[in-house]
Motif scaffolding. Structure first.
Motif, PDB file in Angstrom:
ATOM      1  N   ILE A   1       0.846  -1.215   0.000  1.00  0.00           N
ATOM      2  CA  ILE A   1       0.000   0.000   0.000  1.00  0.00           C
ATOM      3  C   ILE A   1       0.865   1.242   0.000  1.00  0.00           C
ATOM      4  O   ILE A   1       0.578   2.232  -0.693  1.00  0.00           O
TER       5      ILE A   1
ATOM      6  N   GLN B   1       2.138   1.795  -3.380  1.00  0.00           N
ATOM      7  CA  GLN B   1       1.080   2.350  -4.246  1.00  0.00           C
ATOM      8  C   GLN B   1       0.802   3.808  -3.915  1.00  0.00           C
ATOM      9  O   GLN B   1       0.567   4.646  -4.807  1.00  0.00           O
TER      10      GLN B   1
ATOM     11  N   TYR C   1       3.302   5.831  -5.595  1.00  0.00           N
ATOM     12  CA  TYR C   1       2.937   6.033  -7.004  1.00  0.00           C
ATOM     13  C   TYR C   1       1.818   7.065  -7.155  1.00  0.00           C
ATOM     14  O   TYR C   1       1.846   7.915  -8.051  1.00  0.00           O
ATOM     15  N   ILE C   2       0.847   6.936  -6.263  1.00  0.00           N
ATOM     16  CA  ILE C   2      -0.295   7.888  -6.317  1.00  0.00           C
ATOM     17  C   ILE C   2       0.197   9.296  -6.084  1.00  0.00           C
ATOM     18  O   ILE C   2      -0.256  10.259  -6.730  1.00  0.00           O
TER      19      ILE C   2
END
Length: 671
Positions: free
Chosen positions: A96, A99, A102-103
């Motif tokens: 998470i 991610q 990345y977000i």
């Protein structure tokens, strides 16, 4: 699932508590009252709590038997699962976090992209705002252009004519069809609407358009005038229904009174010649084989002759009016085609003159020559006859047709003027003839006869009056003219002869003069009773004169009775016919009373017969008896007054032996 602490063995609970104590020592920030609170919570939990029951049931289903080994195994297993789950959670949270990184990068890139988009949008908004302003300006300009274009089209449609329509209006080679009149109405409307332009800023355009329309109208009017001049010379009055274009052309020329009157004169001249020829043909029968007889064949009968000419004139006049009405008045179905979408232009044609006002003058002028011939022939017939009955018949015919023509043509026309002249000529000739007869009687007036009968000239006058009255009753003159007509024959044909009888009676003594006048008036009354109109309006005049003469006769008889009876010495009558008793002591003596009684006795037997002898020449016996009876009644009344005064005298003068007659006896003896 964690086993509830209350179910753990004592040694397990001690381990739990020791573990919790170790945690509390590692976390010195926690307060020391944790265990009492926990214990109080456990102790306060009820055994009947549904959650406790559900937990115990689940625990029994997993453990089977509640012993220390099972509990330790369960706890170890639970801890192992918990550690495994925690490790898995840590791994998942690592992914998470990756991610999320990345977000974060993506969000930063989006932030930069959106910032660039916002910058470009601001610049595009400024460009679009300028473009929209330019667009609004162009739209307003286009709207103004379209309005100007619509105004221009409306102006051209309102104030200009197509070349084809203008050619219809001015080209002399084309006939006057309905399109021509529609175009003319359009030109008149344009000329009228130019008044609006003259009052606005478009004065120059209005003047130029009015000049052009004036030229077009003048050309059109001239063309209509020339065409109408040709058509009116050959227009058919036998079948005038198809002449609607002539009527339209006449309507058009009402705006030009000079041209219109010229066309009316042309039509009147054409019809005048036609009607004159037709009248001459009707008089003489110009063509052989005609079904109708010539009017001149009846020239020997003046009444028939003049009646036929007037009947022909009336028939022709009515036919002319109907024909002109058919020409001048359009039927509802023949309205111009161009007026369907422009009803306001319908009134443009008749704005100056009304064609119907020229119908009667046109007929009047068309019959001018016919009236001249008719007037000459009629005056010749009137002047060549002296018979009153015939002249009165002619006068009635002329009067009847004058009233008939007046209803059709009105009072101020040549026809009525000619008829008035003829009526006046007939009236003068009739009066002249009647007065000549009266003058002849006055010049050689006869004497009365011995029997006091009406003179011959009165009987002839009454016979003539009877014939005139028959003509009067048979005439068709209006009720308003009857008093004038009858008064003329009464005052000219009867009254002078009665006055002549009155002149003759002056040579006679009373009562013969009155008897003679009563006889004359009675025969006049009998003749006048034969006339319904005369009996109603004039008989009372003669009756009043007869009553005056009868009153004079009664007065004479009354005096005669007093004289013959001897009472005249005591009773006097004055001119006002009042009775006065003359009684005094000197005139009333026994001798005079005795003498009066003897004379009265001699009078009473012959009183009635003597009175009838006096009135023997009265023509009506019933009137004779009536007059005698009235005279006797007055005598009896006078005798009653005389007797009443005698009774008031003293006995030395009056007594019944000297004067035995009483009023009752007088009434019985005189019937």
């Amino acid at each position: 699932m964690t086993t509830p602490d209350i179910l753990l063995p004592l040694e397990d609970r001690n381990e739990q508590y020791s573990t919790e104590d170790a945690q509390l020592q590692e976390n010195p920030g926690l307060k020391s009252n944790h265990l009492p609170v926990k214990a109080s919570q456990i102790l306060s939990t009820s055994v009947t709590d549904p959650d406790i029951k559900e937990g115990l049931s689940a625990f029994i289903s997993i453990v089977g038997s509640n012993n220390a080994d099972n509990r330790r195994q369960l706890r170890a297993q639970m801890l192992q699962e918990l550690a495994s789950s925690s490790s898995q959670v840590v791994q998942d949270f690592g992914l998470i976090a990756l991610q999320v990184g990345y977000i974060g990068d993506t969000l930063e890139l989006l932030h930069e992209t959106f910032a660039d988009i916002a910058t470009r949008s601001d610049r595009g908004e400024a460009d679009i705002r300028t473009t929209l302003q330019e667009r609004d300006t162009l739209l307003l300009e286009r709207l103004r252009v379209r309005r100007r274009e619509a105004l221009l089209h409306a102006f051209l449609e309102k104030f200009t004519l197509p070349v084809a329509d203008l050619a219809k209006l001015t080209s002399a080679s084309q006939a006057l069809e309905d399109d021509f009149f529609d175009t003319l109405i359009r030109v008149k409307a344009i000329y009228s609407d130019c008044q609006v332009l003259l009052g606005s800023e478009s004065t120059r355009a209005g003047v130029e358009i009015m000049d052009q329309m004036t030229k077009n109208l003048n050309s059109a009017y001239q063309r209509v005038y020339l065409w109408l001049q040709r058509e009116l010379k050959f227009v058919s009055f036998e079948s005038p229904v198809g002449n609607h274009r002539v009527r339209k052309a006449l309507d058009v020329l009402t705006s030009r009174p000079g041209l219109f009157q010229s066309c009316m004169d042309t039509l009147a001249e054409s019809r005048q010649q036609t009607l004159t020829d037709a009248f001459n043909m009707a008089l003489t029968g110009g063509e052989r084989g005609m079904d109708t007889k010539p009017i001149d064949m009846m020239a020997h009968d003046p009444i028939r002759y003049i009646g036929d000419m007037l009947a022909w004139l009336h028939s022709t006049l009515v036919s002319e009016l109907e024909a002109l009405q058919a020409i001048f008045e359009l039927p509802p179905a023949s309205k111009p085609r161009g007026t369907t979408h422009m009803p306001e232009l319908e009134a443009v044609i008749d704005d100056t003159l009304n064609v119907r006002d020229h119908m009667r003058p046109l007929v009047d002028k068309s019959l001018e020559t016919v009236l001249s011939v008719l007037r000459f022939r009629t005056e010749q017939v009137i002047s060549s006859h002296e018979e009153p009955t015939l002249l009165y018949g002619l006068l009635n015919i002329l009067t009847f047709y004058r009233e008939t023509f007046k209803k059709a043509m009105g009072p101020e026309t040549l026809v009525i003027s000619a008829m008035d002249s003829l009526v006046s000529a007939a009236t003068r000739q009739l009066q002249s003839c009647l007065r000549d007869l009266v003058r002849a009687v006055q010049h050689d007036i006869p004497t009365t006869t011995m029997d006091l009968s009406p003179p011959v000239f009165l009987l002839e006058a009454l016979s003539r009056f009877k014939d005139l009255d028959k003509k009067f009753e048979a005439s068709l003159i209006s009720e308003s003219y009857k008093p004038i007509a009858f008064d003329m024959i009464y005052s000219e044909a009867l009254q002078p002869y009665i006055q002549g009888c009155q002149t003759l009676s002056t040579d006679l003594a009373s009562p013969k003069s009155h008897i003679f006048m009563v006889n004359c008036l009675e025969v006049s009354k009998n003749t006048l009773r034969l006339s319904p109109y005369g009996a109603k309006h004039y008989l009372h005049l003669l009756e009043d004169i007869v009553d005056e003469h009868i009153a004079s006769i009664i007065f004479y008889l009354h005096e005669h009775f007093l004289e013959m009876s001897g009472l005249s010495r005591f009773i006097s009558t004055k001119d006002d016919k009042d009775i006065k008793l003359l009684l005094d002591s000197a005139s009333l003596t026994q001798d005079t009373i005795t003498e009066c009684a003897l004379q009265l006795d001699e009078f009473l037997p012959v009183a009635i017969s003597d009175a009838e002898v006096q009135l023997s020449h009265l023509s009506r016996p019933s009137l004779r008896k009536t007059i005698v009876r009235h005279a006797l009644d007055q005598f009896v009344k006078d005798f009653a007054s005389f007797e009443a005064l005698l009774l008031e005298l003293p006995p030395t003068i009056f007594s019944r032996e000297l004067f035995p007659r009483t009023t009752r006896e007088i009434q019985i003896l005189l019937g």
